[in-house]
Motif scaffolding. Structure first.
Motif, mmCIF file in Angstrom:
data_model
loop_
_atom_site.group_PDB
_atom_site.id
_atom_site.type_symbol
_atom_site.label_atom_id
_atom_site.label_comp_id
_atom_site.label_asym_id
_atom_site.label_seq_id
_atom_site.Cartn_x
_atom_site.Cartn_y
_atom_site.Cartn_z
ATOM 1 N N LEU A 18 0.846 -1.185 0.000
ATOM 2 C CA LEU A 18 0.000 0.000 0.000
ATOM 3 C C LEU A 18 0.875 1.227 0.000
ATOM 4 O O LEU A 18 2.011 1.201 0.478
ATOM 5 C CB LEU A 18 -0.912 0.048 1.229
ATOM 6 N N ARG A 19 0.311 2.313 -0.517
ATOM 7 C CA ARG A 19 0.975 3.603 -0.436
ATOM 8 C C ARG A 19 0.020 4.590 0.220
ATOM 9 O O ARG A 19 -1.061 4.868 -0.303
ATOM 10 C CB ARG A 19 1.361 4.106 -1.822
ATOM 11 N N LEU A 20 0.457 5.108 1.357
ATOM 12 C CA LEU A 20 -0.307 6.127 2.062
ATOM 13 C C LEU A 20 0.207 7.501 1.663
ATOM 14 O O LEU A 20 1.403 7.684 1.439
ATOM 15 C CB LEU A 20 -0.189 5.953 3.571
ATOM 16 N N SER A 21 -0.728 8.444 1.586
ATOM 17 C CA SER A 21 -0.369 9.824 1.279
ATOM 18 C C SER A 21 -0.943 10.739 2.342
ATOM 19 O O SER A 21 -1.971 10.434 2.954
ATOM 20 C CB SER A 21 -0.929 10.229 -0.092
ATOM 21 N N CYS A 22 -0.282 11.847 2.531
ATOM 22 C CA CYS A 22 -0.737 12.858 3.486
ATOM 23 C C CYS A 22 -0.511 14.229 2.863
ATOM 24 O O CYS A 22 0.607 14.549 2.452
ATOM 25 C CB CYS A 22 0.030 12.744 4.789
ATOM 26 N N THR A 74 7.426 20.377 -2.392
ATOM 27 C CA THR A 74 6.793 21.168 -3.457
ATOM 28 C C THR A 74 5.287 20.890 -3.525
ATOM 29 O O THR A 74 4.530 21.701 -4.046
ATOM 30 C CB THR A 74 7.419 20.861 -4.824
ATOM 31 N N LYS A 75 4.903 19.738 -2.996
ATOM 32 C CA LYS A 75 3.489 19.357 -2.991
ATOM 33 C C LYS A 75 2.911 19.316 -1.578
ATOM 34 O O LYS A 75 1.759 18.898 -1.395
ATOM 35 C CB LYS A 75 3.314 17.990 -3.650
ATOM 36 N N ASN A 76 3.738 19.727 -0.599
ATOM 37 C CA ASN A 76 3.315 19.664 0.810
ATOM 38 C C ASN A 76 2.761 18.288 1.155
ATOM 39 O O ASN A 76 1.721 18.158 1.805
ATOM 40 C CB ASN A 76 2.254 20.734 1.106
ATOM 41 N N SER A 77 3.472 17.268 0.717
ATOM 42 C CA SER A 77 2.965 15.911 0.879
ATOM 43 C C SER A 77 3.972 14.977 1.521
ATOM 44 O O SER A 77 5.185 15.148 1.381
ATOM 45 C CB SER A 77 2.555 15.336 -0.491
ATOM 46 N N LEU A 78 3.437 14.009 2.206
ATOM 47 C CA LEU A 78 4.210 12.957 2.856
ATOM 48 C C LEU A 78 3.650 11.630 2.362
ATOM 49 O O LEU A 78 2.435 11.487 2.165
ATOM 50 C CB LEU A 78 4.043 13.050 4.377
ATOM 51 N N ASP A 89 0.581 -5.208 11.014
ATOM 52 C CA ASP A 89 0.616 -3.838 10.513
ATOM 53 C C ASP A 89 -0.778 -3.205 10.520
ATOM 54 O O ASP A 89 -0.924 -2.012 10.242
ATOM 55 C CB ASP A 89 1.161 -3.794 9.081
ATOM 56 N N THR A 90 -1.779 -3.981 10.835
ATOM 57 C CA THR A 90 -3.149 -3.470 10.867
ATOM 58 C C THR A 90 -3.304 -2.376 11.905
ATOM 59 O O THR A 90 -2.792 -2.484 13.025
ATOM 60 C CB THR A 90 -4.129 -4.621 11.182
ATOM 61 N N GLY A 91 -4.005 -1.328 11.520
ATOM 62 C CA GLY A 91 -4.262 -0.235 12.440
ATOM 63 C C GLY A 91 -4.674 1.025 11.714
ATOM 64 O O GLY A 91 -4.724 1.063 10.480
ATOM 65 N N GLU A 92 -4.958 2.049 12.506
ATOM 66 C CA GLU A 92 -5.241 3.374 11.958
ATOM 67 C C GLU A 92 -3.906 4.087 11.823
ATOM 68 O O GLU A 92 -3.131 4.148 12.782
ATOM 69 C CB GLU A 92 -6.162 4.144 12.911
ATOM 70 N N TYR A 93 -3.645 4.596 10.638
ATOM 71 C CA TYR A 93 -2.387 5.284 10.373
ATOM 72 C C TYR A 93 -2.630 6.787 10.343
ATOM 73 O O TYR A 93 -3.494 7.269 9.611
ATOM 74 C CB TYR A 93 -1.789 4.799 9.058
ATOM 75 N N PHE A 94 -1.837 7.480 11.128
ATOM 76 C CA PHE A 94 -1.970 8.922 11.261
ATOM 77 C C PHE A 94 -0.740 9.625 10.730
ATOM 78 O O PHE A 94 0.392 9.189 10.978
ATOM 79 C CB PHE A 94 -2.155 9.305 12.728
ATOM 80 N N CYS A 95 -0.986 10.723 10.048
ATOM 81 C CA CYS A 95 0.076 11.619 9.630
ATOM 82 C C CYS A 95 0.176 12.725 10.685
ATOM 83 O O CYS A 95 -0.859 13.172 11.210
ATOM 84 C CB CYS A 95 -0.288 12.200 8.262
ATOM 85 N N LYS A 108 5.240 12.430 21.337
ATOM 86 C CA LYS A 108 4.683 13.492 22.189
ATOM 87 C C LYS A 108 5.047 14.886 21.702
ATOM 88 O O LYS A 108 4.438 15.870 22.113
ATOM 89 C CB LYS A 108 5.135 13.292 23.632
ATOM 90 N N ASP A 109 6.044 14.982 20.821
ATOM 91 C CA ASP A 109 6.453 16.279 20.290
ATOM 92 C C ASP A 109 5.662 16.686 19.054
ATOM 93 O O ASP A 109 5.806 17.800 18.561
ATOM 94 C CB ASP A 109 7.933 16.258 19.941
ATOM 95 N N PHE A 110 4.857 15.779 18.533
ATOM 96 C CA PHE A 110 4.064 16.083 17.336
ATOM 97 C C PHE A 110 2.741 16.700 17.768
ATOM 98 O O PHE A 110 1.945 16.079 18.469
ATOM 99 C CB PHE A 110 3.845 14.802 16.509
ATOM 100 N N ARG A 111 2.511 17.933 17.339
ATOM 101 C CA ARG A 111 1.359 18.698 17.816
ATOM 102 C C ARG A 111 0.203 18.745 16.812
ATOM 103 O O ARG A 111 -0.899 19.144 17.175
ATOM 104 C CB ARG A 111 1.796 20.115 18.158
ATOM 105 N N HIS A 112 0.472 18.395 15.557
ATOM 106 C CA HIS A 112 -0.555 18.496 14.530
ATOM 107 C C HIS A 112 -0.806 17.103 13.959
ATOM 108 O O HIS A 112 0.152 16.433 13.541
ATOM 109 C CB HIS A 112 -0.113 19.448 13.420
ATOM 110 N N TRP A 113 -2.074 16.712 13.941
ATOM 111 C CA TRP A 113 -2.430 15.355 13.558
ATOM 112 C C TRP A 113 -3.561 15.339 12.532
ATOM 113 O O TRP A 113 -4.472 16.168 12.590
ATOM 114 C CB TRP A 113 -2.876 14.555 14.790
ATOM 115 N N GLY A 114 -3.509 14.347 11.647
ATOM 116 C CA GLY A 114 -4.615 14.105 10.741
ATOM 117 C C GLY A 114 -5.643 13.205 11.409
ATOM 118 O O GLY A 114 -5.476 12.790 12.562
#
Length: 123
Positions: A18-22, A74-78, A89-95, A108-114
């Protein structure tokens, strides 16, 4: 303010890929670390892969050799390319967006979440 929207989650069989995008919106996205975290049912959220603002990537041991994280400022993408997927590997994946320098242990240092995207791997 940074907003993040994930996509690409799906149900696959063991060994699949799979390929995840953010997509990130906001100012100075290039100054943030961007990372992927996941949460399985009944478990704590954990880091999977992070690429910092300098472009250095870092992986959880479970992801090494199977997953590849990349960002396109350039696309503001991850992105997260996942191969040889396993049921664990099953689970909810968050950017998430975090400080300039961060790694997969810096949750704990990540303040912005999808909102997350679901990945289900069946045996």
């Amino acid at each position: 303010q940074v907003q993040l929207v994930e996509s690409g989650g799906d149900s696959v069989q063991t060994g699949g890929s799979l390929r995840l995008s953010c997509l990130a919106t906001g100012n100075l996205i290039e100054s943030y670390s961007l990372g992927w975290f996941r949460q399985a049912p009944g478990k704590e959220r954990e880091g999977v892969a992070v690429v910092d603002a300098d472009g250095n990537d870092d992986y959880a041991d479970s992801a090494k050799g199977r997953f590849s994280v990349s960002r396109d400022n350039t696309k503001n993408s991850l992105y997260l390319n996942m191969t040889n997927l396993k049921p664990e590997d099953t689970g909810e994946y968050f950017c998430a967006a975090g400080p300039f320098y961060a790694d997969h242990t810096s949750l704990k240092d990540f303040r912005h979440w999808g909102q997350g995207t679901q990945v289900t791997v069946s045996s």
